[in-house]
Motif scaffolding. Structure first.
Motif, PDB file in Angstrom:
ATOM      1  N   LEU A  35     -47.942  29.401 -26.012  1.00 31.42           N
ATOM      2  CA  LEU A  35     -48.764  28.204 -25.840  1.00 31.42           C
ATOM      3  C   LEU A  35     -49.931  28.276 -26.824  1.00 31.42           C
ATOM      4  O   LEU A  35     -50.301  29.354 -27.266  1.00 31.42           O
ATOM      5  CB  LEU A  35     -49.304  28.141 -24.408  1.00 31.42           C
ATOM      6  N   PRO A  43     -51.829  22.099 -23.775  1.00 29.37           N
ATOM      7  CA  PRO A  43     -50.387  21.953 -24.008  1.00 29.37           C
ATOM      8  C   PRO A  43     -49.832  20.723 -23.297  1.00 29.37           C
ATOM      9  O   PRO A  43     -50.314  20.327 -22.237  1.00 29.37           O
ATOM     10  CB  PRO A  43     -49.789  23.235 -23.420  1.00 29.37           C
ATOM     11  N   GLU A  47     -44.317  21.316 -23.421  1.00 24.07           N
ATOM     12  CA  GLU A  47     -44.643  22.667 -23.886  1.00 24.07           C
ATOM     13  C   GLU A  47     -44.816  23.621 -22.705  1.00 24.07           C
ATOM     14  O   GLU A  47     -44.321  24.748 -22.721  1.00 24.07           O
ATOM     15  CB  GLU A  47     -45.927  22.671 -24.732  1.00 24.07           C
ATOM     16  N   SER A  50     -41.446  24.426 -21.223  1.00 23.10           N
ATOM     17  CA  SER A  50     -40.764  25.390 -22.090  1.00 23.10           C
ATOM     18  C   SER A  50     -41.327  26.790 -21.895  1.00 23.10           C
ATOM     19  O   SER A  50     -40.586  27.777 -21.865  1.00 23.10           O
ATOM     20  CB  SER A  50     -40.889  24.987 -23.557  1.00 23.10           C
TER      21      SER A  50
END
Length: 120
Positions: A35, A43, A47, A50
């Motif tokens: 990150l 983020p 993101e 993920s």
């Protein structure tokens, strides 16, 4: 490779050995998703998703790779087969800075790791 450290070491925190273990494990695990490390950059939801998914995959891969035994009144033993051979990590509850290797359980693990003992 054998790493032994006690949680009551007042000279060198046992977390240093745990960090070393994590560094030895890292090449065997899926790539971590980073990150942004700038406080002003937040983020996105994608993101963050993920990142969470990548961390789950790393934890799962680690649990399959590392054999872990928790022993009451002693500590924890973790081991895995690395690129250069077997890695054994012992984290005991006591032993301070210089006495961790004097414990019978630690000595037994040292002997079995390096195949020491009586040969007839």
């Amino acid at each position: 490779m054998l790493i032994a450290h006690s949680q009551d070491d007042m000279d060198i925190p046992y977390e240093h050995s745990r960090t070393l273990l994590d560094a030895l494990l890292d090449p065997h695990l899926p790539v971590a998703f980073a990150l942004p490390d700038t406080p002003s950059v937040i983020p996105s939801a994608e993101e963050y998703e993920s990142f969470i998914d990548a961390e789950k995959q790393r934890r799962l891969a680690r649990s399959k790779l590392v054999r872990k035994v928790e022993l009451p009144s002693f500590g924890v033993i973790e081991e895995f087969d690395g690129f250069a051979g077997r890695v054994v990590y012992i984290e005991t509850f006591w032993g301070q800075h210089n006495l961790v290797g004097l414990q019978e359980g630690v000595q037994d693990i040292i002997a079995s790791t390096f195949r020491l003992g009586a040969h007839i």
